[in-house]
Design a protein around this motif. Structure first.
Motif, PDB file in Angstrom:
ATOM      1  N   MET A   1       0.854  -1.201   0.000  1.00 21.46           N
ATOM      2  CA  MET A   1       0.000   0.000   0.000  1.00 21.46           C
ATOM      3  C   MET A   1       0.889   1.249   0.000  1.00 21.46           C
ATOM      4  SD  MET A   1      -3.282   0.124  -0.062  1.00 21.46           S
ATOM      5  CE  MET A   1      -3.575  -1.534   0.559  1.00 21.46           C
ATOM      6  N   ILE A   2       0.727   2.101  -1.006  1.00 19.74           N
ATOM      7  CA  ILE A   2       1.554   3.307  -1.000  1.00 19.74           C
ATOM      8  C   ILE A   2       0.675   4.540  -1.159  1.00 19.74           C
ATOM      9  CG2 ILE A   2       3.560   2.116  -1.973  1.00 19.74           C
ATOM     10  CD1 ILE A   2       2.955   3.636  -4.579  1.00 19.74           C
ATOM     11  N   LYS A   3       1.303   5.693  -0.921  1.00 21.19           N
ATOM     12  CA  LYS A   3       0.608   6.971  -1.002  1.00 21.19           C
ATOM     13  C   LYS A   3       0.620   7.474  -2.446  1.00 21.19           C
ATOM     14  CE  LYS A   3      -0.926   7.211   2.780  1.00 21.19           C
ATOM     15  NZ  LYS A   3      -2.370   7.273   2.836  1.00 21.19           N
ATOM     16  N   ILE A   4      -0.453   8.111  -2.853  1.00 22.04           N
ATOM     17  CA  ILE A   4      -0.540   8.661  -4.207  1.00 22.04           C
ATOM     18  C   ILE A   4       0.590   9.666  -4.440  1.00 22.04           C
ATOM     19  CG2 ILE A   4      -1.955  10.134  -5.704  1.00 22.04           C
ATOM     20  CD1 ILE A   4      -4.428   8.690  -4.378  1.00 22.04           C
ATOM     21  N   GLY A   5       0.893  10.452  -3.408  1.00 18.75           N
ATOM     22  CA  GLY A   5       1.966  11.449  -3.524  1.00 18.75           C
ATOM     23  C   GLY A   5       3.289  10.817  -3.913  1.00 18.75           C
ATOM     24  N   ASP A   6       3.552   9.591  -3.419  1.00 18.40           N
ATOM     25  CA  ASP A   6       4.804   8.913  -3.767  1.00 18.40           C
ATOM     26  C   ASP A   6       4.837   8.584  -5.259  1.00 18.40           C
ATOM     27  OD1 ASP A   6       5.616   9.038  -1.157  1.00 18.40           O
ATOM     28  OD2 ASP A   6       4.796   7.062  -0.642  1.00 18.40           O
TER      29      ASP A   6
END
Length: 429
Positions: A1-6
């Motif tokens: 699960m990652i952040k959209i910003g990344d």
RNA sequence: GCCGCCGUAGCUCAGUGGUAGAGCACCCGGCUGUUAACCGGGCGGUCGUCGGUUCGAUCCCGACCAGCGGCGCCA
């Protein structure tokens, strides 16, 4: 699960990722569906194609409503057709909740947005302001921690007022009356005798029936109090503090400032030292600027606005006539009709964000001032005690953090600087 | 405390002394590259509350309620 910003920072092209968030926009043209997903870090367009994912999932994705919550897995690609330059080609996912029609659509009034503030907080604009606010609160504490100050807390329920005027919220306190605090200043003054340099961030409450875009009835008050220093040294600390906070926001929130359309050029000029001007000089200047002001007029909102346009930095106004300020300000020994105080006026027409100054530390002078202003010393007996036992010169200030955010973000109303504003007419949400 | 303004569909707004309309949202259908998508259809209203004038009031008048803005006061 990652952040959209990344993902938006690059490096994920061709990789499979999973994101969690909320539907920001949803468009479908039959066999292809575009879902723009939002999380705390940004937005990204996700593409789902019929036949390439399970039919039931495709039907669910196609029928999503704004703000539905979901998790999507897919492959990242760089594509200028996506709103933020990247896209995710969906392979799988899970819908947490498909909600009913979200109340906020493209047209919205000020009043409506205040009524549904608990939902409007999700907007990208408000998210940006909240991130800037977090930076400012942290930077304030960080600055004073580095300067060797102690973080302290005063009570919120008190028995006497700090400022003049009857602007206190009364609350029942067992068999007595108590009030919500207007300022932690007196308690900070008590604490300098053990800690010497102290600060606090706490709410202050003012029952003023103000109906303006720069007043809240509950606001976040950042206050400091320092033993052994005078008005000028206090201002030197404050100007470095303001520079520190503004620099932190410029460094950490460039994207957020851009998103809310804030012109950062004026903020880049906020470097210590700031100009200082005595009240007396200001009145003379104001007259030459065509403002109708005479000595003993307090600075009204119009005057503050007119004055700040002549400076490209915040400006300190010092040495007010004692009649215009609270009883505890110390008279200037060289000119006893003037007091050793300062207000800091923020530029771009924002006006006062700090009030501070040197406190009267001699018992006799303080009692004399209270008598002349018809203040009952009995109500302040413990405060007077501070002048009885080892009194020392000291100075302090109070900064309206919400006003600071209001100025730094260039907002229309201070209500948009705080998530849940409390004003004369609004206690919910 | 003083002054000004607003209240019609979930939202933004038209409108009329003879009980209402658009756009958006939502629902149904269509569309394989949309960008606040588009096209067709549908659902949706005690016209803020109470009272007055009137044959008849969402419209005119009054009071009230709710909210917004400005001043003063402050941060």
């Amino acid at each position: 699960m990652i952040k959209i910003g990344d993902i938006l920072r690059g490096g994920y092209e061709g990789k499979e990722v999973s994101i969690r968030g909320w539907v920001y926009r949803c468009r479908s043209s039959g066999k292809i569906t575009f879902t723009v997903v939002r999380d705390s870090s940004g937005i990204i367009q996700c593409i789902s194609k019929e036949g390439e994912i399970p039919d039931d999932l495709y039907e669910q994705i196609k029928g999503l409503t704004i703000e539905s919550s979901l998790e999507l897995t897919g492959t990242v690609s760089k594509d200028t057709r996506g709103v933020t330059g990247y896209e995710i080609k969906v392979k799988g996912g899970k819908i947490y909740q498909r909600n009913e029609s979200f109340p906020i659509s493209r047209d919205k009034s000020e009043e409506f947005l205040l009524d549904i503030r608990h939902l409007w907080l999700r907007s990208r604009e408000f998210t940006a302001v909240l991130k800037i606010r977090a930076t400012a609160f942290n930077a304030f504490s960080e600055f004073f921690n580095r300067e060797g100050f102690y973080n302290v807390q005063g009570p919120m329920m008190v028995s006497a007022q700090t400022e003049g005027g009857s602007t206190l919220f009364e609350v029942p306190f067992f068999d007595q009356k108590a009030y919500l605090t207007q300022s932690s200043q007196f308690y900070l003054e008590a604490l300098i005798f053990s800690l010497e340099k102290v600060y606090t961030i706490a709410p202050s409450f003012r029952a003023e029936k103000s109906r303006t875009r720069r007043h809240l009835t509950e606001y976040w008050h950042a206050e400091g109090e320092v033993a052994w220093i005078g008005n000028e040294e206090m201002m030197q600390i404050e100007e470095r503090m303001i520079e520190y906070i503004v620099s932190a926001v410029l460094r950490d929130n460039a994207e957020d400032l851009a998103l809310i359309g804030r012109n950062v050029e004026p903020l880049k000029k906020v470097k210590a030292p700031f100009p200082r001007m005595k009240y007396r000089e200001l009145i003379e200047k104001a007259q030459s600027w065509g403002l109708n002001m005479k000595y003993m007029d307090d600075l009204g909102a119009d005057e503050e606005r007119a004055i700040t346009v002549h400076f490209d930095k915040p400006v300190f106004v010092t040495h007010y006539p004692q009649e215009l300020k609270a009883f505890y300000h110390r008279p200037d020994p060289e000119s006893p009709d003037e007091i050793l105080c300062h207000d800091l006026l923020a530029p771009e027409g924002c006006g006062e964000i700090i009030g501070g100054g040197e406190r009267i530390w001699e018992l006799e002078i303080l009692e004399e001032r209270m008598r002349s202003m018809n203040i009952d010393p009995k109500a302040y007996s413990w405060y007077l005690d501070l002048r009885r036992y080892g009194s020392v010169p000291h100075s302090g200030f109070g900064l309206g953090l919400d006003r600071l955010i209001w100025w730094v973000c260039g907002l229309d109303s201070i209500r948009d600087a705080i998530p849940f504003p409390r004003t004369i007419r609004r206690i919910t949400p």
